[in-house]
Design a protein around this motif. Structure first.
Motif, PDB file in Angstrom:
ATOM      1  N   GLU A   1       0.845  -1.183   0.000  1.00  0.00           N
ATOM      2  CA  GLU A   1       0.000   0.000   0.000  1.00  0.00           C
ATOM      3  C   GLU A   1       0.887   1.241   0.000  1.00  0.00           C
ATOM      4  O   GLU A   1       1.966   1.248   0.622  1.00  0.00           O
ATOM      5  CB  GLU A   1      -0.910   0.016   1.229  1.00  0.00           C
ATOM      6  N   GLN A   2       0.473   2.276  -0.705  1.00  0.00           N
ATOM      7  CA  GLN A   2       1.259   3.507  -0.742  1.00  0.00           C
ATOM      8  C   GLN A   2       1.314   4.121   0.652  1.00  0.00           C
ATOM      9  O   GLN A   2       0.293   4.241   1.334  1.00  0.00           O
ATOM     10  CB  GLN A   2       0.653   4.485  -1.750  1.00  0.00           C
TER      11      GLN A   2
ATOM     12  N   ASN B   1       1.379   6.628   3.628  1.00  0.00           N
ATOM     13  CA  ASN B   1       0.842   7.945   3.956  1.00  0.00           C
ATOM     14  C   ASN B   1       0.900   8.140   5.462  1.00  0.00           C
ATOM     15  O   ASN B   1       0.799   7.184   6.234  1.00  0.00           O
ATOM     16  CB  ASN B   1      -0.610   8.089   3.485  1.00  0.00           C
TER      17      ASN B   1
ATOM     18  N   THR C   1      -6.894   4.296   2.752  1.00  0.00           N
ATOM     19  CA  THR C   1      -6.160   3.229   2.064  1.00  0.00           C
ATOM     20  C   THR C   1      -5.883   3.672   0.641  1.00  0.00           C
ATOM     21  O   THR C   1      -6.715   4.317   0.006  1.00  0.00           O
ATOM     22  CB  THR C   1      -6.939   1.904   2.056  1.00  0.00           C
ATOM     23  N   ASN C   2      -4.712   3.317   0.144  1.00  0.00           N
ATOM     24  CA  ASN C   2      -4.323   3.704  -1.216  1.00  0.00           C
ATOM     25  C   ASN C   2      -3.401   2.628  -1.776  1.00  0.00           C
ATOM     26  O   ASN C   2      -2.207   2.618  -1.522  1.00  0.00           O
ATOM     27  CB  ASN C   2      -3.620   5.068  -1.196  1.00  0.00           C
ATOM     28  N   TRP C   3      -3.991   1.711  -2.532  1.00  0.00           N
ATOM     29  CA  TRP C   3      -3.227   0.626  -3.135  1.00  0.00           C
ATOM     30  C   TRP C   3      -2.693   1.004  -4.509  1.00  0.00           C
ATOM     31  O   TRP C   3      -1.934   0.238  -5.110  1.00  0.00           O
ATOM     32  CB  TRP C   3      -4.092  -0.627  -3.241  1.00  0.00           C
TER      33      TRP C   3
ATOM     34  N   SER D   1      -6.745  -3.292  -8.092  1.00  0.00           N
ATOM     35  CA  SER D   1      -7.364  -2.058  -8.572  1.00  0.00           C
ATOM     36  C   SER D   1      -8.828  -2.219  -8.963  1.00  0.00           C
ATOM     37  O   SER D   1      -9.586  -1.253  -8.915  1.00  0.00           O
ATOM     38  CB  SER D   1      -6.575  -1.495  -9.758  1.00  0.00           C
TER      39      SER D   1
ATOM     40  N   THR E   1     -10.341  -1.776  -5.498  1.00  0.00           N
ATOM     41  CA  THR E   1     -10.110  -0.432  -4.963  1.00  0.00           C
ATOM     42  C   THR E   1      -8.769   0.090  -5.459  1.00  0.00           C
ATOM     43  O   THR E   1      -7.807  -0.666  -5.611  1.00  0.00           O
ATOM     44  CB  THR E   1     -10.104  -0.436  -3.421  1.00  0.00           C
ATOM     45  N   THR E   2      -8.713   1.372  -5.739  1.00  0.00           N
ATOM     46  CA  THR E   2      -7.430   2.037  -5.958  1.00  0.00           C
ATOM     47  C   THR E   2      -7.091   2.915  -4.758  1.00  0.00           C
ATOM     48  O   THR E   2      -5.982   2.934  -4.270  1.00  0.00           O
ATOM     49  CB  THR E   2      -7.453   2.874  -7.246  1.00  0.00           C
ATOM     50  N   GLN E   3      -8.092   3.650  -4.269  1.00  0.00           N
ATOM     51  CA  GLN E   3      -7.918   4.406  -3.037  1.00  0.00           C
ATOM     52  C   GLN E   3      -9.280   4.618  -2.405  1.00  0.00           C
ATOM     53  O   GLN E   3     -10.309   4.605  -3.096  1.00  0.00           O
ATOM     54  CB  GLN E   3      -7.229   5.755  -3.286  1.00  0.00           C
TER      55      GLN E   3
ATOM     56  N   SER F   1     -11.080   6.864   1.151  1.00  0.00           N
ATOM     57  CA  SER F   1     -10.917   7.664   2.360  1.00  0.00           C
ATOM     58  C   SER F   1     -12.277   7.961   2.963  1.00  0.00           C
ATOM     59  O   SER F   1     -13.255   8.196   2.261  1.00  0.00           O
ATOM     60  CB  SER F   1     -10.175   8.979   2.068  1.00  0.00           C
TER      61      SER F   1
ATOM     62  N   GLU G   1     -14.045   7.315  -2.796  1.00  0.00           N
ATOM     63  CA  GLU G   1     -13.651   5.955  -3.155  1.00  0.00           C
ATOM     64  C   GLU G   1     -13.462   5.869  -4.672  1.00  0.00           C
ATOM     65  O   GLU G   1     -14.219   6.474  -5.420  1.00  0.00           O
ATOM     66  CB  GLU G   1     -14.708   4.934  -2.734  1.00  0.00           C
TER      67      GLU G   1
END
Length: 422
Positions: free
Chosen positions: A93-94, A96, A128-130, A137, A140-142, A144, A177
């Motif tokens: 996960e990116q 943050n 979350t930000n994959w 993807s 989900t990509t991101q 909040s 989302e």
């Protein structure tokens, strides 16, 4: 007193205007960063509740403050997560970091009888930000969930031993989302995107009580109501393959319902000596109120794409336990240790990397130091460790994706608070 009121209003407005951060919490998306002093004790504070943070933990405790007090604090949260696919590839996960401020104020109105309190923070949240190119993807990509929570409470001391309290809670929430649309290679291999944005303002309430058995033993009990959100917003589709979806770019209004669960908290505080404090908390959260994720759309084009079809989210209620201790090294310096545990609420069949939920264990430490007789500094650190979770389900299979694999995550959290007594 007039000057105090001006200061409280100014700091309160400032703190609320700056709350724009969030972080993934344990047990789905509940946050555990309301106060540094309480966090040092494993966030086991319902039975003690003798600082302004009692506005959040147990408002029946605010009668213990015999003069006006306010606190302002901040939390820095750094979550990390990864998923290892069955073929051995690892997706990170990116990274943050999230900033979560808080503020509490308590004012005695009738000494030893009636006190009021106000507080602000972010007690729910998700980040979350994959990334847009991960194998996750199509799920989900991101995502909040960005919440700002405000509370106004009042506590009445019925006897020298017994207090009761009530309060109202406001939760202002924004969601964002996004996920990829599988174009099947029809647009040069590039995928389309779908993004949902919405916001809502909703209310709940809390009821609490505290009973002082004697100078060594004290118990607290609190009920928090559910908060029903009905988000209003829009869904945007971009770069879709017209051959697959019949559209390429599209924007339409949507509504989405969500529930923040009701909960019951029980706390016990034991002070065997003037130097030692030992706290135990138990919490039940009714996550079973989350059954489906449903987007309400009136547009036939989106309905034909399946947007608005209920997605099962059969979550279950969960228990949390915490224990903490404080030792007064001197009259002005205190050290703290704590532990907390949260059950997972999402089943394997419904697991989605939007919320990579799992059983978790938190370990905390901290200290409090009286800089002056009126000003106190509290600092805490917490390491939150999630159990590794292996997933094998059909989430996102219909879109050509897969969320199967082993998920591992943890978070580092640092908190600081300043409390001033008038």
């Amino acid at each position: 007193m007039f000057l105090f009121r001006i200061i409280v209003v100014a700091v309160f407005v400032f703190s609320l205007s700056g709350q724009s951060a969030f972080a993934a919490g344990s047990g789905s998306y509940a946050l555990e960063t309301p106060d540094a002093g309480a966090m040092g004790e494993g966030s086991a504070f319902v039975g003690e509740a003798d600082t302004p943070a009692a506005v959040y933990y147990n408002p029946a405790g605010i009668n213990q403050m015999k003069s006006a007090e306010f606190s302002f604090g901040d939390a820095l949260i750094a979550p990390r997560a990864q998923m290892t696919q069955p073929n051995g590839n690892t997706v990170h996960e990116q990274n943050n970091e999230y900033n979560v401020p808080n503020f509490y104020a308590v004012v005695p109105i009738i000494p030893n009888k009636l006190s009021i309190g106000a507080g602000g923070g972010s007690y729910w949240g998700l980040g979350t930000n994959w990334g847009p190119n991960s194998p996750l993807s199509f799920a989900t990509t991101q995502a909040s969930i960005n919440d700002v929570d405000n509370s106004l409470v009042a506590s009445y001391q019925v006897t020298d031993q017994w207090s009761v309290a009530a309060g109202v809670d406001n939760d202002y929430s924004k969601v964002d989302e996004s996920y990829a649309l599988n174009n099947g290679g029809g647009t040069g291999g590039a995928n389309g995107t779908a993004e949902l944005k919405g916001r809502d303002d909703a209310w709940g309430f809390r009821l609490a009580t505290m009973f002082k058995i004697n100078d060594q033993n004290q118990v607290g009990l609190m009920y928090r109501s559910r908060i029903d959100h009905n988000y209003s917003g829009k869904i945007s589709i971009n770069g879709a393959n017209p051959g697959f979806y019949g559209i390429s770019n599209y924007v339409a209004p949507v509504n989405e319902k969500s529930v923040l669960p009701q909960s019951i908290l029980l706390g016990y505080s034991f002070k065997p000596t003037s130097k030692w404090t030992i706290n135990l908390d138990l919490e039940w959260m009714d996550w079973s109120s989350t059954k489906y994720e449903t987007l309400n759309v009136s547009n036939p084009t989106l309905q034909a794409l399946g947007v608005g079809t209920p997605i099962p989210e059969d979550w279950h209620s969960a228990w949390s336990e915490s224990i903490g201790t404080q030792y007064a090294v001197t009259d002005s310096f205190r050290v703290r240790l704590g532990y907390y545990h949260h059950e997972r609420v999402i089943s394997d069949a419904d697991f989605n990397p939007v919320i990579p939920d799992s059983n978790s264990n938190g370990y905390t430490t901290g200290f409090g130091y009286d800089i002056t007789k009126r000003l106190t500094l509290d600092i805490a650190y917490s390491f939150l460790d999630y159990d590794t979770r292996s997933i094998n389900n059909t989430v996102s299979n219909a879109s050509g994706g897969s969320v199967n694999g082993k998920y591992r995550q943890y978070a580092n959290m640092g908190l600081v608070s300043l409390t001033y007594k008038f």
